[in-house]
Motif scaffolding. Structure first.
Motif, PDB file in Angstrom:
ATOM      1  N   ASN A  95      28.667  72.656 -14.257  1.00 58.47           N
ATOM      2  CA  ASN A  95      29.442  71.966 -15.290  1.00 58.47           C
ATOM      3  C   ASN A  95      28.548  71.561 -16.443  1.00 58.47           C
ATOM      4  OD1 ASN A  95      31.535  70.616 -16.559  1.00 58.47           O
ATOM      5  ND2 ASN A  95      30.971  68.677 -15.606  1.00 58.47           N
ATOM      6  N   ARG A  96      29.009  71.760 -17.677  1.00 54.29           N
ATOM      7  CA  ARG A  96      28.252  71.408 -18.866  1.00 54.29           C
ATOM      8  C   ARG A  96      29.169  70.681 -19.837  1.00 54.29           C
ATOM      9  NH1 ARG A  96      24.789  71.844 -15.970  1.00 54.29           N
ATOM     10  NH2 ARG A  96      22.981  73.215 -15.973  1.00 54.29           N
ATOM     11  N   VAL A  97      28.842  69.433 -20.099  1.00 52.82           N
ATOM     12  CA  VAL A  97      29.672  68.588 -20.962  1.00 52.82           C
ATOM     13  C   VAL A  97      28.770  67.896 -21.967  1.00 52.82           C
ATOM     14  CG1 VAL A  97      31.284  66.652 -21.056  1.00 52.82           C
ATOM     15  CG2 VAL A  97      31.328  68.202 -19.108  1.00 52.82           C
ATOM     16  N   PHE A  98      29.201  67.843 -23.218  1.00 54.71           N
ATOM     17  CA  PHE A  98      28.443  67.146 -24.254  1.00 54.71           C
ATOM     18  C   PHE A  98      29.396  66.239 -25.014  1.00 54.71           C
ATOM     19  CE2 PHE A  98      25.661  67.242 -28.185  1.00 54.71           C
ATOM     20  CZ  PHE A  98      24.663  66.487 -27.603  1.00 54.71           C
ATOM     21  N   GLU A  99      29.100  64.937 -25.019  1.00 51.52           N
ATOM     22  CA  GLU A  99      29.977  63.958 -25.647  1.00 51.52           C
ATOM     23  C   GLU A  99      29.288  63.359 -26.864  1.00 51.52           C
ATOM     24  OE1 GLU A  99      31.210  61.136 -22.745  1.00 51.52           O
ATOM     25  OE2 GLU A  99      31.989  62.651 -21.372  1.00 51.52           O
ATOM     26  N   LEU A 100      29.956  63.454 -28.009  1.00 45.38           N
ATOM     27  CA  LEU A 100      29.404  62.957 -29.266  1.00 45.38           C
ATOM     28  C   LEU A 100      30.351  61.966 -29.936  1.00 45.38           C
ATOM     29  CD1 LEU A 100      27.932  66.250 -30.772  1.00 45.38           C
ATOM     30  CD2 LEU A 100      26.647  64.222 -30.159  1.00 45.38           C
TER      31      LEU A 100
ATOM     32  N   SER B  69      24.414  79.006 -29.076  1.00 39.93           N
ATOM     33  CA  SER B  69      23.788  79.796 -28.015  1.00 39.93           C
ATOM     34  C   SER B  69      23.888  79.132 -26.651  1.00 39.93           C
ATOM     35  CB  SER B  69      22.307  80.040 -28.351  1.00 39.93           C
ATOM     36  OG  SER B  69      21.616  78.807 -28.468  1.00 39.93           O
ATOM     37  N   CYS B  70      24.614  78.026 -26.567  1.00 45.19           N
ATOM     38  CA  CYS B  70      24.776  77.320 -25.288  1.00 45.19           C
ATOM     39  C   CYS B  70      25.969  77.911 -24.540  1.00 45.19           C
ATOM     40  CB  CYS B  70      24.972  75.825 -25.527  1.00 45.19           C
ATOM     41  SG  CYS B  70      23.639  75.068 -26.460  1.00 45.19           S
ATOM     42  N   HIS B  71      25.765  79.057 -23.915  1.00 46.07           N
ATOM     43  CA  HIS B  71      26.883  79.823 -23.373  1.00 46.07           C
ATOM     44  C   HIS B  71      27.533  79.168 -22.158  1.00 46.07           C
ATOM     45  CE1 HIS B  71      25.947  82.995 -26.161  1.00 46.07           C
ATOM     46  NE2 HIS B  71      24.700  83.055 -25.725  1.00 46.07           N
ATOM     47  N   ASN B  72      26.852  78.246 -21.531  1.00 51.58           N
ATOM     48  CA  ASN B  72      27.445  77.568 -20.379  1.00 51.58           C
ATOM     49  C   ASN B  72      28.115  76.259 -20.758  1.00 51.58           C
ATOM     50  OD1 ASN B  72      26.707  79.569 -18.693  1.00 51.58           O
ATOM     51  ND2 ASN B  72      25.189  78.424 -17.539  1.00 51.58           N
ATOM     52  N   LEU B  73      28.124  75.929 -22.015  1.00 51.83           N
ATOM     53  CA  LEU B  73      28.783  74.702 -22.462  1.00 51.83           C
ATOM     54  C   LEU B  73      30.290  74.856 -22.283  1.00 51.83           C
ATOM     55  CD1 LEU B  73      28.149  71.960 -23.735  1.00 51.83           C
ATOM     56  CD2 LEU B  73      28.529  72.991 -25.975  1.00 51.83           C
ATOM     57  N   GLN B  74      30.862  73.925 -21.537  1.00 58.05           N
ATOM     58  CA  GLN B  74      32.282  74.026 -21.210  1.00 58.05           C
ATOM     59  C   GLN B  74      33.153  73.082 -22.032  1.00 58.05           C
ATOM     60  OE1 GLN B  74      32.766  73.444 -17.016  1.00 58.05           O
ATOM     61  NE2 GLN B  74      31.475  75.169 -16.454  1.00 58.05           N
ATOM     62  N   ARG B  75      32.607  71.926 -22.409  1.00 54.73           N
ATOM     63  CA  ARG B  75      33.436  70.963 -23.148  1.00 54.73           C
ATOM     64  C   ARG B  75      32.568  70.146 -24.080  1.00 54.73           C
ATOM     65  NH1 ARG B  75      35.207  67.346 -19.370  1.00 54.73           N
ATOM     66  NH2 ARG B  75      34.342  65.428 -20.250  1.00 54.73           N
ATOM     67  N   ILE B  76      33.088  69.876 -25.267  1.00 52.85           N
ATOM     68  CA  ILE B  76      32.430  69.000 -26.216  1.00 52.85           C
ATOM     69  C   ILE B  76      33.464  68.023 -26.759  1.00 52.85           C
ATOM     70  CG2 ILE B  76      32.769  70.627 -28.131  1.00 52.85           C
ATOM     71  CD1 ILE B  76      30.124  69.576 -29.286  1.00 52.85           C
ATOM     72  N   GLU B  77      33.077  66.769 -26.853  1.00 51.02           N
ATOM     73  CA  GLU B  77      33.978  65.723 -27.339  1.00 51.02           C
ATOM     74  C   GLU B  77      33.462  65.193 -28.672  1.00 51.02           C
ATOM     75  OE1 GLU B  77      34.878  62.794 -24.433  1.00 51.02           O
ATOM     76  OE2 GLU B  77      35.576  64.265 -22.949  1.00 51.02           O
ATOM     77  N   LEU B  78      34.336  65.196 -29.674  1.00 50.10           N
ATOM     78  CA  LEU B  78      33.946  64.862 -31.043  1.00 50.10           C
ATOM     79  C   LEU B  78      34.858  63.800 -31.643  1.00 50.10           C
ATOM     80  CD1 LEU B  78      33.423  68.552 -32.230  1.00 50.10           C
ATOM     81  CD2 LEU B  78      31.627  66.926 -31.672  1.00 50.10           C
ATOM     82  N   TYR B  79      35.336  62.888 -30.813  1.00 48.44           N
ATOM     83  CA  TYR B  79      36.224  61.852 -31.336  1.00 48.44           C
ATOM     84  C   TYR B  79      35.486  60.984 -32.361  1.00 48.44           C
ATOM     85  CZ  TYR B  79      39.336  63.076 -27.485  1.00 48.44           C
ATOM     86  OH  TYR B  79      40.149  63.751 -26.623  1.00 48.44           O
ATOM     87  N   ASP B  80      36.150  60.732 -33.481  1.00 50.20           N
ATOM     88  CA  ASP B  80      35.631  59.854 -34.536  1.00 50.20           C
ATOM     89  C   ASP B  80      34.318  60.346 -35.131  1.00 50.20           C
ATOM     90  OD1 ASP B  80      37.758  58.075 -34.392  1.00 50.20           O
ATOM     91  OD2 ASP B  80      36.818  56.935 -32.781  1.00 50.20           O
ATOM     92  N   CYS B  81      34.033  61.639 -35.022  1.00 47.85           N
ATOM     93  CA  CYS B  81      32.936  62.238 -35.791  1.00 47.85           C
ATOM     94  C   CYS B  81      33.539  62.670 -37.123  1.00 47.85           C
ATOM     95  CB  CYS B  81      32.332  63.414 -35.030  1.00 47.85           C
ATOM     96  SG  CYS B  81      31.512  62.946 -33.495  1.00 47.85           S
ATOM     97  N   GLN B  82      33.507  61.799 -38.073  1.00 49.53           N
ATOM     98  CA  GLN B  82      34.320  61.952 -39.274  1.00 49.53           C
ATOM     99  C   GLN B  82      33.862  63.088 -40.184  1.00 49.53           C
ATOM    100  OE1 GLN B  82      34.258  58.062 -41.063  1.00 49.53           O
ATOM    101  NE2 GLN B  82      34.968  57.052 -39.195  1.00 49.53           N
TER     102      GLN B  82
END
Length: 428
Positions: free
Chosen positions: A348-353, A369-382
């Motif tokens: 599992n690969r998750v990145f929260e911003l 190039s992060c091919h295993n990245l499954q989810r990224i969270e970008l709430y309130d990254c305006q």
């Protein structure tokens, strides 16, 4: 109708064929696989089944939260008398009518219990909360085999409880004292000295726990694997450095809302915590790009396995000083991961911003190039736009992007001068 009644009577009879063909030992073994609700139903079939279904050997693991939330003290006392030494695990999560008296009976009669959960047992009756230090004192006296204890959300628990546990429950490996706001560094120090087998320590919202308490945990509990200090705002860099240096098995660390921490903590984790797989630092406002870049450089030069170095989940929400440059280390991690283990790795690969206002579309280019990245969270990254997300998906078509875009501000009205007064006022 008569035949149905006859069959029902035969089934209720203790001398029914199933009771004749199957020995009691086999029926007892079958009942041991049933949950609480099923056992209670079987106990109503016949006298013979009542005895077997309510046998203490079938009640070694009980979760009353899934059965009935409004459990009161007499029920716990009856369970304690019936189960006795058979009971190993009991969850009273959310059973808000359970008090110290019934828990003292439980500790006295069920001395082999290993796992106890009294999470959120805090209903107020009159002016008195039900769960207090008395429960830990009783556990310390009678339940020396206790290994896991959850006191989450019991605000009357104080240092006295931890000192009692340190005296009598030396086999304790997991403890959760989240939101026990009366616990201080003194109680944590006593627990660390008396319970060296601790592997999991969760203390969310315990604002009175300071660096000294954490350092004591690191000194005496070197087998720690999970540490959650969310909201312990007085924790400083020396505490994290002690954890990194003395707890080599640490794989989960939550430092969210520990606002006094700086990049020195990240550097210490990079150098010593080779097993770290999950790091949560939401709200650590003093962390900067420099700290994350140093984390990448130091760990990439070290000699330990990349499989241990790569973080499976990073939560960096609410970091006002975090910019796009800080994402370069993420790309280097994932690139090494793919080259070393192949694209088929299912980790599992998750990145929260969340709430990182300085992150822009340029940040997402580091992740292509992060091919295993499954989810990224970008709430309130305006400063992140839909176009930037679309470009990222061109490289990572399977990625899940969680983002929120505020509604477009409506354009201003025309330049026509607005009358100072409404028509009615003008007429007057």
């Amino acid at each position: 109708m008569a035949s149905d009644s006859a069959r029902f009577q035969a089934f209720r009879d203790d001398e029914a064929s199933i009771n004749k063909k199957l020995p009691k030992e086999l029926l007892l073994r079958i009942f041991s696989f049933l949950d609480v609700v099923s056992l209670c139903r079987c106990a109503q079939v016949s006298k013979a089944w009542n005895v077997l279904a309510l046998d203490g050997s079938n009640w070694q693991r009980i979760d009353l939260f899934a059965f009935q939330k409004d459990v009161e003290g007499p029920v716990i006392e009856n369970i304690s008398r019936r189960c006795g030494g058979f009971l190993r695990k009991l969850s009273l999560r959310g059973c808000q009518s359970v008090g110290d008296g019934s828990m003292k009976t439980l500790a006295l009669l069920c001395q082999n219990i290993e796992d106890l959960n009294v999470n959120d047992c805090k209903k107020v009756l009159g002016l008195q909360l039900l769960i207090s230090d008395t429960i830990c004192t009783a556990l310390s006296r009678h339940c020396h085999k206790l290994q896991r204890l959850n006191l989450d959300g019991c605000p009357l628990i104080t240092d006295k409880s931890l000192k009692a546990l340190s005296d009598g429950c030396v086999n304790l490996t997991t403890i959760n004292i989240s939101w026990c706001s009366n616990i201080t560094e003194n109680g944590v120090e006593a627990l660390a000295r008396g319970c060296p087998k601790l592997t999991c320590f969760i203390a969310k919202g315990c604002e009175q726990i300071t660096s000294r308490g954490v350092i004591c945990l690191a000194r005496y509990c070197s087998n720690l694997e999970v540490m959650n200090l969310m909201g312990c705002g007085t924790i400083r860099d020396e505490a994290v450095q002690a954890l990194a240096e003395r707890c080599p098995k640490l794989h989960y660390l939550c430092l969210s809302s520990c606002s006094a921490l700086t990049d020195a903590s990240l550097l210490a984790l990079a150098q010593y915590s080779t097993m770290l797989s999950t790091l949560e630092v939401a709200g650590c406002a003093q962390f900067t790009d420099a700290g994350f870049l140093a984390l990448a450089r130091v760990r990439s030069r070290s000699g330990f396995s990349l499989a241990q170095a790569l973080m499976g989940r990073l939560h960096v929400s609410e970091l006002p000083l975090f910019r796009e440059n800080g994402l370069g280390w993420v790309r280097s991690y994932y690139r090494c991961h793919v080259n070393t283990f192949g694209d088929g790795m299912s980790t599992n690969r998750v990145f929260e911003l969340d709430n990182c206002p300085l992150v822009t579309d340029a940040s997402l280019e580091y992740l292509t190039s992060c091919h295993n990245l499954q989810r990224i969270e970008l709430y309130d990254c305006q400063l992140i736009t839909r176009a930037g997300i679309k470009r990222l998906r061109n490289y990572l078509p399977m990625i899940k992007v969680h983002a929120y875009f505020a509604p477009v501000t409506p354009p201003p009205m025309g330049s026509t001068a607005r009358s100072r007064y409404c028509r009615c006022c003008a007429i007057l």
